[in-house]
Design a protein around this motif. Structure first.
Motif, PDB file in Angstrom:
ATOM      1  N   ASN A  19       0.800  -1.236   0.000  1.00 45.93           N
ATOM      2  CA  ASN A  19       0.000   0.000   0.000  1.00 45.93           C
ATOM      3  C   ASN A  19       0.826   1.277   0.000  1.00 45.93           C
ATOM      4  N   GLY A  20       2.157   1.159   0.081  1.00 50.72           N
ATOM      5  CA  GLY A  20       3.006   2.341   0.095  1.00 50.72           C
ATOM      6  C   GLY A  20       3.114   2.953   1.484  1.00 50.72           C
ATOM      7  N   ALA A  21       4.104   3.818   1.638  1.00 46.51           N
ATOM      8  CA  ALA A  21       4.323   4.484   2.923  1.00 46.51           C
ATOM      9  C   ALA A  21       3.500   5.767   2.974  1.00 46.51           C
ATOM     10  N   ASN A  22       2.433   5.774   3.751  1.00 48.26           N
ATOM     11  CA  ASN A  22       1.575   6.948   3.915  1.00 48.26           C
ATOM     12  C   ASN A  22       0.967   6.924   5.313  1.00 48.26           C
ATOM     13  N   ARG A  23       0.077   7.846   5.562  1.00 46.87           N
ATOM     14  CA  ARG A  23      -0.480   7.978   6.915  1.00 46.87           C
ATOM     15  C   ARG A  23      -1.316   6.768   7.322  1.00 46.87           C
ATOM     16  N   LYS A  24      -2.080   6.229   6.382  1.00 44.66           N
ATOM     17  CA  LYS A  24      -2.954   5.102   6.754  1.00 44.66           C
ATOM     18  C   LYS A  24      -2.133   3.850   7.052  1.00 44.66           C
ATOM     19  N   THR A  25      -1.081   3.596   6.248  1.00 41.98           N
ATOM     20  CA  THR A  25      -0.265   2.416   6.509  1.00 41.98           C
ATOM     21  C   THR A  25       0.581   2.593   7.763  1.00 41.98           C
ATOM     22  N   ALA A  26       1.009   3.825   8.032  1.00 47.83           N
ATOM     23  CA  ALA A  26       1.805   4.074   9.242  1.00 47.83           C
ATOM     24  C   ALA A  26       0.968   3.835  10.495  1.00 47.83           C
ATOM     25  N   THR A  27      -0.258   4.352  10.510  1.00 47.64           N
ATOM     26  CA  THR A  27      -1.112   4.152  11.679  1.00 47.64           C
ATOM     27  C   THR A  27      -1.517   2.692  11.821  1.00 47.64           C
ATOM     28  N   ALA A  28      -1.758   2.014  10.682  1.00 46.64           N
ATOM     29  CA  ALA A  28      -2.084   0.589  10.736  1.00 46.64           C
ATOM     30  C   ALA A  28      -0.904  -0.222  11.264  1.00 46.64           C
ATOM     31  N   PHE A  29       0.311   0.170  10.887  1.00 50.71           N
ATOM     32  CA  PHE A  29       1.510  -0.533  11.348  1.00 50.71           C
ATOM     33  C   PHE A  29       1.698  -0.368  12.852  1.00 50.71           C
ATOM     34  N   PHE A  30       1.616   0.865  13.336  1.00 55.35           N
ATOM     35  CA  PHE A  30       1.776   1.101  14.771  1.00 55.35           C
ATOM     36  C   PHE A  30       0.692   0.383  15.574  1.00 55.35           C
ATOM     37  N   SER A  31      -0.516   0.381  15.060  1.00 52.00           N
ATOM     38  CA  SER A  31      -1.611  -0.312  15.738  1.00 52.00           C
ATOM     39  C   SER A  31      -1.352  -1.810  15.792  1.00 52.00           C
ATOM     40  N   THR A  32      -0.826  -2.362  14.706  1.00 53.43           N
ATOM     41  CA  THR A  32      -0.518  -3.787  14.662  1.00 53.43           C
ATOM     42  C   THR A  32       0.549  -4.156  15.678  1.00 53.43           C
ATOM     43  N   ILE A  33       1.613  -3.356  15.754  1.00 50.23           N
ATOM     44  CA  ILE A  33       2.707  -3.642  16.684  1.00 50.23           C
ATOM     45  C   ILE A  33       2.218  -3.554  18.131  1.00 50.23           C
ATOM     46  N   ILE A  34       1.432  -2.540  18.447  1.00 47.18           N
ATOM     47  CA  ILE A  34       0.911  -2.388  19.809  1.00 47.18           C
ATOM     48  C   ILE A  34       0.034  -3.582  20.178  1.00 47.18           C
ATOM     49  N   THR A  35      -0.812  -4.005  19.258  1.00 49.87           N
ATOM     50  CA  THR A  35      -1.699  -5.147  19.518  1.00 49.87           C
ATOM     51  C   THR A  35      -0.906  -6.429  19.706  1.00 49.87           C
ATOM     52  N   ILE A  36       0.128  -6.629  18.900  1.00 51.77           N
ATOM     53  CA  ILE A  36       0.956  -7.832  19.025  1.00 51.77           C
ATOM     54  C   ILE A  36       1.642  -7.873  20.380  1.00 51.77           C
ATOM     55  N   VAL A  37       2.156  -6.724  20.828  1.00 49.26           N
ATOM     56  CA  VAL A  37       2.833  -6.674  22.131  1.00 49.26           C
ATOM     57  C   VAL A  37       1.860  -7.012  23.255  1.00 49.26           C
TER      58      VAL A  37
END
Length: 254
Positions: free
Chosen positions: A71-89
């Motif tokens: 999806n490319g590096a943008n605001r939606k993918t950045a927020t989705a990435f941070f949300s994913t990492i927080i949930t995994i932790v």
């Protein structure tokens, strides 16, 4: 032509026709993610490597490939990435607790015949391996839900720049409610599809309901499904809040 090659060609053709460049990227990402999983399994056989740490690193790499490469590096993918990492932790500590107390590591008695010719003294921690399997089983569903929420939230903000942070958050929760049940059912039926032969074997062996529920193979898979479902439920409010916060903050700054 090999059946696998033929099916892969059909999948690639359909993904390009429907998804265009993004569809082609999605197809290539499958091989990247497979390479990450293969290397993870390869290094996991080393007794000196921590399977949990290795799995977390692999989950981060898979999230980066799935989100940023496709999806490319943008605001939606950045927020989705941070949300994913927080949930995994968050989910990691829960999974470690559950797998350790449920004692689902190792192999069930139904698998002993196939493994009787091999030695199980390979020097790895089966409890951590079991937790790693559960974590890897949840990463795909969590990433999928994260981008499914972040993407329409960005679109609604683009069409309605005056929307408040609270309203945008509620919009994300509303989307999450719609996909919560479908994703959970997908995990559930994927289990029954993959283990249909095992369930038929249980029936032929005249297993009672209690025997099936207490079977290690069945329990391990059900725990995986429940943990993935918990991860899906957690990612919805986390992604909604993080996306609403960063998108509205960026919009206000602009």
């Amino acid at each position: 032509m090999n059946v696998l090659v033929l099916l892969a060609a059909i999948l690639l053709l359909l993904m390009i026709l429907i998804g265009g460049e993004k569809g082609a990227r999605s197809f290539i990402a499958l091989f990247f993610n497979f390479a990450v999983l293969f290397l993870t399994i390869l290094f996991m056989t080393d007794p000196h490597v921590n399977p949990i740490l290795l799995t977390v690193i692999a989950s981060v790499l898979i999230s980066c490939i799935t989100l940023f490469f496709i999806n490319g590096a943008n605001r939606k993918t950045a927020t989705a990435f941070f949300s994913t990492i927080i949930t995994i932790v968050i989910l990691l500590f829960f999974i470690l607790f559950v797998t350790e107390n449920a004692m689902i590591q190792g192999f069930g008695e139904e698998e002993t015949e196939e493994l009787s010719a091999f030695s199980l003294y390979i020097g790895v921690d089966f409890a951590k391996i079991g937790a790693a399997v559960v974590i890897m089983s949840t990463i795909g569903a969590i990433t999928d839900v994260a981008i499914s929420i972040a993407s329409p939230m960005r679109e609604i903000l683009n069409h309605n720049p005056q929307i408040s942070r609270k309203e945008l958050y509620k919009f994300g929760i509303s989307i999450g409610k719609d996909i919560l049940g479908t994703n959970t059912n997908t995990l559930f039926f994927a289990f029954f599809g993959g283990y249909l032969g095992l369930l038929i074997w249980f029936k032929d062996l005249s297993y009672s309901i209690g025997d099936i529920v207490n079977s290690k193979v069945f329990s391990a898979e059900m725990i995986t499904i429940f943990c993935a479902g918990i991860g899906i439920a957690l990612i919805i409010p986390i992604t909604s809040w993080i996306t609403a916060y960063f998108l509205t903050k960026t919009s206000e700054n602009n």
